[in-house]
Structure formats: C-alpha cells, structure tokens
Design a protein around this motif. Structure first.
Motif, PDB file in Angstrom:
ATOM      1  N   PRO A 109       0.808  -1.231   0.000  1.00  0.00           N
ATOM      2  CA  PRO A 109       0.000   0.000   0.000  1.00  0.00           C
ATOM      3  C   PRO A 109       0.839   1.278   0.000  1.00  0.00           C
ATOM      4  CG  PRO A 109      -0.939  -1.609   1.502  1.00  0.00           C
ATOM      5  CD  PRO A 109       0.373  -2.179   1.055  1.00  0.00           C
ATOM      6  N   THR A 110       2.079   1.186   0.464  1.00  0.00           N
ATOM      7  CA  THR A 110       2.945   2.378   0.506  1.00  0.00           C
ATOM      8  C   THR A 110       4.021   2.371  -0.566  1.00  0.00           C
ATOM      9  OG1 THR A 110       4.386   1.311   2.139  1.00  0.00           O
ATOM     10  CG2 THR A 110       2.580   2.673   2.981  1.00  0.00           C
ATOM     11  N   VAL A 111       4.142   1.281  -1.306  1.00  0.00           N
ATOM     12  CA  VAL A 111       5.151   1.171  -2.358  1.00  0.00           C
ATOM     13  C   VAL A 111       4.482   0.733  -3.650  1.00  0.00           C
ATOM     14  CG1 VAL A 111       7.242  -0.003  -3.148  1.00  0.00           C
ATOM     15  CG2 VAL A 111       6.990   0.584  -0.724  1.00  0.00           C
ATOM     16  N   SER A 112       4.478   1.610  -4.633  1.00  0.00           N
ATOM     17  CA  SER A 112       3.854   1.308  -5.925  1.00  0.00           C
ATOM     18  C   SER A 112       4.838   1.579  -7.055  1.00  0.00           C
ATOM     19  CB  SER A 112       2.597   2.147  -6.126  1.00  0.00           C
ATOM     20  OG  SER A 112       2.073   1.952  -7.431  1.00  0.00           O
ATOM     21  N   TYR A 113       4.980   0.600  -7.945  1.00  0.00           N
ATOM     22  CA  TYR A 113       5.866   0.738  -9.094  1.00  0.00           C
ATOM     23  C   TYR A 113       5.112   1.178 -10.345  1.00  0.00           C
ATOM     24  CZ  TYR A 113       9.472  -1.709  -6.407  1.00  0.00           C
ATOM     25  OH  TYR A 113      10.405  -2.065  -5.460  1.00  0.00           O
ATOM     26  N   THR A 114       3.811   1.402 -10.231  1.00  0.00           N
ATOM     27  CA  THR A 114       2.978   1.673 -11.394  1.00  0.00           C
ATOM     28  C   THR A 114       3.442   2.902 -12.173  1.00  0.00           C
ATOM     29  OG1 THR A 114       1.071   0.665 -10.298  1.00  0.00           O
ATOM     30  CG2 THR A 114       0.629   2.106 -12.173  1.00  0.00           C
ATOM     31  N   GLU A 115       3.619   4.017 -11.497  1.00  0.00           N
ATOM     32  CA  GLU A 115       4.012   5.249 -12.183  1.00  0.00           C
ATOM     33  C   GLU A 115       5.406   5.142 -12.779  1.00  0.00           C
ATOM     34  OE1 GLU A 115       4.497  10.049 -11.252  1.00  0.00           O
ATOM     35  OE2 GLU A 115       3.527   8.721  -9.792  1.00  0.00           O
TER      36      GLU A 115
END
Length: 200
Positions: free
Chosen positions: A99-105
C-alpha cells in the motif's frame, strides 16, 4: 614387507566426499555439480540476508526527476543510470509492492521511454525494466504483462535486438511463471495479441 605379499594392494588416492569421510566421491562431474550447488546455496543465503532496497526513498535525493524531464536523450539516459544505480548491487533485491510502495508510475514512465526516438534511451529503459523484474519478481506481473507486445515489437530494430533479448529473459525468468502459460485469462498469446492489446 611388500616382498612377502604375492599380490600387494595398490594404494588408493582420491577426493573425499564432505558428507562421507570414509570413501571417495564420484566422477569429476559429480565434484563440479557439488561445488556449483554449494556456490548457489551460499549466494542464496547472502541474498536472503541482504535488506531490500527501497528505490523510492533514494530517488528523491537525486536528479532523476529533473533529468527525466529534459528533452535531450543524454539527459534521459543519465536519469535512467541514476535509477539503475539506486537498485544497488546485483543480484537486485527491491522492496515488494505494498500500500505504501507502488511501481505503477515508474513503469509507466519506462514504457514511454521505450517509444523514444533514440535507441540509447530505449536500451537503457530496458535495462531499468530488467532491474525491476529481477529485484521485485512475480508481483510485477500485472505491470509488465502489457509491455510484452511493445518489447517484442522492438526486435525489428537491429540496434535493440540484444537489449530486448536480455529484458525479456529477465521478465520470463523472474516475473512470468508456468502458471501464466496455462492461465487462459492471462495467457501469453493474449498478451502478444496486438488487437486485444489495443482494446485493453
């Protein structure tokens, strides 16, 4: 003493198995296999003991974002070098999505760079994608699956053939599994179907 023995037994010399101190080990192939297995086990233990790298903690302290916005291709490759360096030592070990780490962007930006007009930017973007695939693993499947068609399309450029091959190796070796080949909903032929990708 040997003269008194009609058929003396010749001395035996050989390597000893670490797990069996009483007898010699097998063929040279067995020796090599045992050494390779031990090296892999040691490397796995070393990797497991290393803390995962959070590149999102490191990137804001660099010029990555500023360089990426520049129009010059050399500035963009410089930004990608920063990103790759933030990944740490190889084999890469990056924090898992949460929830605090996203690689999407980040992956969205890399996909855009695959369409850049300069091959050096394309190649460096694929190196960065490989780093993410190796460092994060199968949890990036939803992000990297739509990229397969785009990557295979770059095979047409002879300057990018090697880079594409290495990038696909990293994705297939760390993100895609046998289950993905069997899953009809996420099957690779579907991922590589240009018409379905355009409608996705």
């Amino acid at each position: 003493l040997l003269e008194k023995q009609p058929d003396p037994t010749p001395p035996q010399v050989g390597l000893r198995n670490a797990n069996d101190q009483t007898g010699p080990i097998g063929s040279p192939d067995d020796v090599l296999a045992a050494l390779e297995a031990g090296a892999k086990e040691e490397a796995a233990k070393k990797l497991a003991s290393r803390p995962a790298v959070n590149i999102f903690d490191l990137l804001p302290k660099t010029d990555y974002a500023a360089k990426l916005k520049q129009a010059k291709w050399s500035e963009k490759t410089g930004a990608l070098d920063i990103l790759i360096n933030c990944g740490g030592e190889q084999p890469y070990k990056l924090v898992q999505p949460s929830p605090t780490v996203s690689y999407t962007e980040l992956i969205r930006d890399l996909r855009k760079l695959l369409d850049h007009t300069h091959f050096a930017v394309n190649s460096k973007a694929m190196t960065a994608i490989s780093m993410l695939a190796e460092g994060v693993g199968f949890k990036l499947f939803p992000n990297l699956r739509p990229m397969l068609l785009q990557l295979t399309g770059l095979f047409k450029d002879k300057k990018l053939t090697n880079a594409v091959g290495k990038c696909l190796d990293s994705i297939f070796g760390n993100v895609l599994g046998f289950d993905h080949l069997l899953d009809k909903a996420d099957a690779l032929p579907t991922a590589l179907d240009e018409r379905k990708q355009k409608n996705a």
